[in-house]
Design a protein around this motif. Sequence first.
Motif, PDB file in Angstrom:
ATOM      1  N   ASP A 202      34.482  37.595  42.653  1.00 47.30           N
ATOM      2  CA  ASP A 202      33.913  36.808  43.749  1.00 47.30           C
ATOM      3  C   ASP A 202      34.192  37.466  45.097  1.00 47.30           C
ATOM      4  OD1 ASP A 202      32.976  34.975  41.984  1.00 47.30           O
ATOM      5  OD2 ASP A 202      34.402  33.383  42.482  1.00 47.30           O
ATOM      6  N   LEU A 203      33.210  37.403  45.992  1.00 51.93           N
ATOM      7  CA  LEU A 203      33.406  37.833  47.374  1.00 51.93           C
ATOM      8  C   LEU A 203      33.931  36.643  48.171  1.00 51.93           C
ATOM      9  CD1 LEU A 203      30.134  39.897  47.950  1.00 51.93           C
ATOM     10  CD2 LEU A 203      32.410  40.745  47.350  1.00 51.93           C
ATOM     11  N   VAL A 204      34.965  36.869  48.959  1.00 51.63           N
ATOM     12  CA  VAL A 204      35.586  35.764  49.696  1.00 51.63           C
ATOM     13  C   VAL A 204      35.759  36.170  51.156  1.00 51.63           C
ATOM     14  CG1 VAL A 204      36.791  34.777  47.715  1.00 51.63           C
ATOM     15  CG2 VAL A 204      37.890  36.589  49.033  1.00 51.63           C
TER      16      VAL A 204
ATOM     17  N   LYS B 264      36.983  41.151  48.056  1.00 48.35           N
ATOM     18  CA  LYS B 264      36.636  40.759  46.692  1.00 48.35           C
ATOM     19  C   LYS B 264      37.905  40.442  45.920  1.00 48.35           C
ATOM     20  CE  LYS B 264      33.450  43.030  44.367  1.00 48.35           C
ATOM     21  NZ  LYS B 264      32.752  44.084  43.579  1.00 48.35           N
ATOM     22  N   VAL B 265      37.804  39.447  45.031  1.00 49.11           N
ATOM     23  CA  VAL B 265      38.912  39.099  44.143  1.00 49.11           C
ATOM     24  C   VAL B 265      38.842  40.027  42.932  1.00 49.11           C
ATOM     25  CG1 VAL B 265      39.982  37.301  42.756  1.00 49.11           C
ATOM     26  CG2 VAL B 265      38.843  36.701  44.904  1.00 49.11           C
ATOM     27  N   TYR B 266      39.861  40.894  42.795  1.00 50.68           N
ATOM     28  CA  TYR B 266      39.850  41.858  41.698  1.00 50.68           C
ATOM     29  C   TYR B 266      40.632  41.386  40.485  1.00 50.68           C
ATOM     30  CZ  TYR B 266      37.623  45.315  44.681  1.00 50.68           C
ATOM     31  OH  TYR B 266      36.728  45.984  45.481  1.00 50.68           O
ATOM     32  N   ALA B 267      41.575  40.479  40.680  1.00 49.68           N
ATOM     33  CA  ALA B 267      42.359  40.009  39.542  1.00 49.68           C
ATOM     34  C   ALA B 267      42.978  38.656  39.853  1.00 49.68           C
ATOM     35  CB  ALA B 267      43.459  41.017  39.189  1.00 49.68           C
ATOM     36  N   LEU B 268      43.070  37.808  38.816  1.00 48.92           N
ATOM     37  CA  LEU B 268      43.807  36.543  38.858  1.00 48.92           C
ATOM     38  C   LEU B 268      44.823  36.585  37.724  1.00 48.92           C
ATOM     39  CD1 LEU B 268      40.832  34.065  39.390  1.00 48.92           C
ATOM     40  CD2 LEU B 268      42.518  34.726  41.110  1.00 48.92           C
ATOM     41  N   PHE B 269      46.089  36.326  38.047  1.00 48.61           N
ATOM     42  CA  PHE B 269      47.161  36.541  37.078  1.00 48.61           C
ATOM     43  C   PHE B 269      47.669  35.264  36.414  1.00 48.61           C
ATOM     44  CE2 PHE B 269      47.671  40.032  40.254  1.00 48.61           C
ATOM     45  CZ  PHE B 269      47.270  41.062  39.425  1.00 48.61           C
TER      46      PHE B 269
ATOM     47  N   PRO C 295      52.956  37.942  41.583  1.00 45.99           N
ATOM     48  CA  PRO C 295      51.664  37.823  42.267  1.00 45.99           C
ATOM     49  C   PRO C 295      50.738  36.880  41.512  1.00 45.99           C
ATOM     50  CG  PRO C 295      51.776  39.896  41.081  1.00 45.99           C
ATOM     51  CD  PRO C 295      53.144  39.272  40.981  1.00 45.99           C
ATOM     52  N   ILE C 296      49.849  36.243  42.236  1.00 45.80           N
ATOM     53  CA  ILE C 296      48.895  35.335  41.604  1.00 45.80           C
ATOM     54  C   ILE C 296      47.467  35.874  41.678  1.00 45.80           C
ATOM     55  CG2 ILE C 296      50.292  33.279  41.993  1.00 45.80           C
ATOM     56  CD1 ILE C 296      48.606  32.659  44.411  1.00 45.80           C
ATOM     57  N   ALA C 297      47.219  36.858  42.546  1.00 45.97           N
ATOM     58  CA  ALA C 297      45.871  37.413  42.658  1.00 45.97           C
ATOM     59  C   ALA C 297      45.934  38.771  43.345  1.00 45.97           C
ATOM     60  CB  ALA C 297      44.957  36.469  43.433  1.00 45.97           C
ATOM     61  N   THR C 298      44.894  39.570  43.131  1.00 49.50           N
ATOM     62  CA  THR C 298      44.729  40.842  43.830  1.00 49.50           C
ATOM     63  C   THR C 298      43.397  40.805  44.574  1.00 49.50           C
ATOM     64  OG1 THR C 298      45.999  42.097  42.204  1.00 49.50           O
ATOM     65  CG2 THR C 298      44.504  43.337  43.604  1.00 49.50           C
ATOM     66  N   VAL C 299      43.454  41.102  45.872  1.00 54.35           N
ATOM     67  CA  VAL C 299      42.269  41.049  46.721  1.00 54.35           C
ATOM     68  C   VAL C 299      42.167  42.363  47.499  1.00 54.35           C
ATOM     69  CG1 VAL C 299      41.056  39.788  48.539  1.00 54.35           C
ATOM     70  CG2 VAL C 299      42.550  38.553  46.961  1.00 54.35           C
TER      71      VAL C 299
ATOM     72  N   VAL D 253      28.669  53.384  42.604  1.00 50.17           N
ATOM     73  CA  VAL D 253      29.481  52.352  41.948  1.00 50.17           C
ATOM     74  C   VAL D 253      30.912  52.851  41.823  1.00 50.17           C
ATOM     75  CG1 VAL D 253      29.789  50.949  39.891  1.00 50.17           C
ATOM     76  CG2 VAL D 253      27.476  51.543  40.650  1.00 50.17           C
ATOM     77  N   LEU D 254      31.850  52.057  42.325  1.00 50.86           N
ATOM     78  CA  LEU D 254      33.269  52.389  42.227  1.00 50.86           C
ATOM     79  C   LEU D 254      34.054  51.168  41.785  1.00 50.86           C
ATOM     80  CD1 LEU D 254      33.856  54.545  45.455  1.00 50.86           C
ATOM     81  CD2 LEU D 254      33.926  55.352  43.083  1.00 50.86           C
ATOM     82  N   TYR D 255      35.126  51.430  41.041  1.00 52.05           N
ATOM     83  CA  TYR D 255      36.017  50.371  40.586  1.00 52.05           C
ATOM     84  C   TYR D 255      37.459  50.771  40.890  1.00 52.05           C
ATOM     85  CZ  TYR D 255      32.113  48.336  37.986  1.00 52.05           C
ATOM     86  OH  TYR D 255      30.921  47.758  37.641  1.00 52.05           O
ATOM     87  N   PRO D 256      38.312  49.798  41.115  1.00 50.89           N
ATOM     88  CA  PRO D 256      39.727  50.114  41.341  1.00 50.89           C
ATOM     89  C   PRO D 256      40.328  50.830  40.139  1.00 50.89           C
ATOM     90  CG  PRO D 256      39.265  47.826  41.908  1.00 50.89           C
ATOM     91  CD  PRO D 256      38.038  48.355  41.220  1.00 50.89           C
ATOM     92  N   GLY D 257      41.089  51.879  40.418  1.00 56.91           N
ATOM     93  CA  GLY D 257      41.799  52.576  39.362  1.00 56.91           C
ATOM     94  C   GLY D 257      41.074  53.758  38.757  1.00 56.91           C
TER      95      GLY D 257
END
Length: 331
Positions: free
Chosen positions: A36-38, A173-178, A190-194, A262-266
């Motif tokens: 999601d975009l925030v 962008k929300v990249y991860a929810l833990f 951590p609870i999220a990665t943004v 197109v790019l992704y983290p990591g």
Amino acid sequence: MTESVYASVTVQPDSLYQAYASVSGILHRNLVEEGDLVPKGFPLVQIVNTAPELNAENARLNFQLAEENYQGSSGVLKALEDEIKSAKLSLENDSVNYFRQKRLWEQQIGSKAQYENRKLAYELSQNNFRLTINRYQRTKNELTTQWQQARNNYITAQSNTQDFTIESNINGKVYALFKEPGEIVNTMEPIATVGSSDTFIIEMLVDEVDIVKLSRGQKVLVILDSYKNEVFEANVYKIYPKKDQRSQTFKVEASFIDPPAVLYPGLAGEGNIIIAQKNEVLTIPKSYLNKGNQVQTEDGPVTLKIGLQSLELIEILEGIDENTAILKPIE
């Protein structure tokens, strides 16, 4: 000829960070999904803990009571204002009686006892009026302090309640929810990665032997594992001065000149940071060197002055020319 420094590459979103909770509790629900975009300030997760809500309600009631005592029509100050009015009327009445009796006494009319009684009543009224005003001012100061303290406590309690809603610090962008609903949330995990949704940076790890050769603005040629047949250009814009003691490397960041679509983290790959380039240079294979900077010719060993180096070739500045025959060392 080009001389470059090799670096391992990892692509990461710009401004990437991990969101932590400032309080502990139970995760009530995730308010967003991965991808999601925030906007900045948008709520990410909601944590449940009833204690802060109860504290906030109690603080609100105390603040309301303090405000009524300080500003309300039925408050303590209203009663003291009425006392001041009464004391002022008594003072005015005793003042008139005293000065009338004083003039009569100066004309030898009336008794001394009447004069002294009027004087005493006037002085008592003065003291009572002054004490009433002082009591009013002291009470007002106390009520003001109580009101301010109750207001501060209420604001603090509200802030503590808001701590249970974790918000995004950036537009991204929300990249991860833990965490999943029902799981325990604490301040250590951590609870999220943004991170940024459209701007990516290149993180490179450079060996300590090569770090002194680097400077901001140098060009980087990047090959990503996801784009095997393409070479992307970037520029160095940040060199971290602290060495990682575990890997014995320095961290360097670069930005794409023309990034992939197109790019992704990591995303991982390799980078070559160009530190020098020359045209029309004399080179020999490194395998022909012996004793560091000597080559074997038909006339014997010759010491060379060397310049740029690549993985396989080395530039010759002095010692031989393009017509010199050199012999490969016997292994």
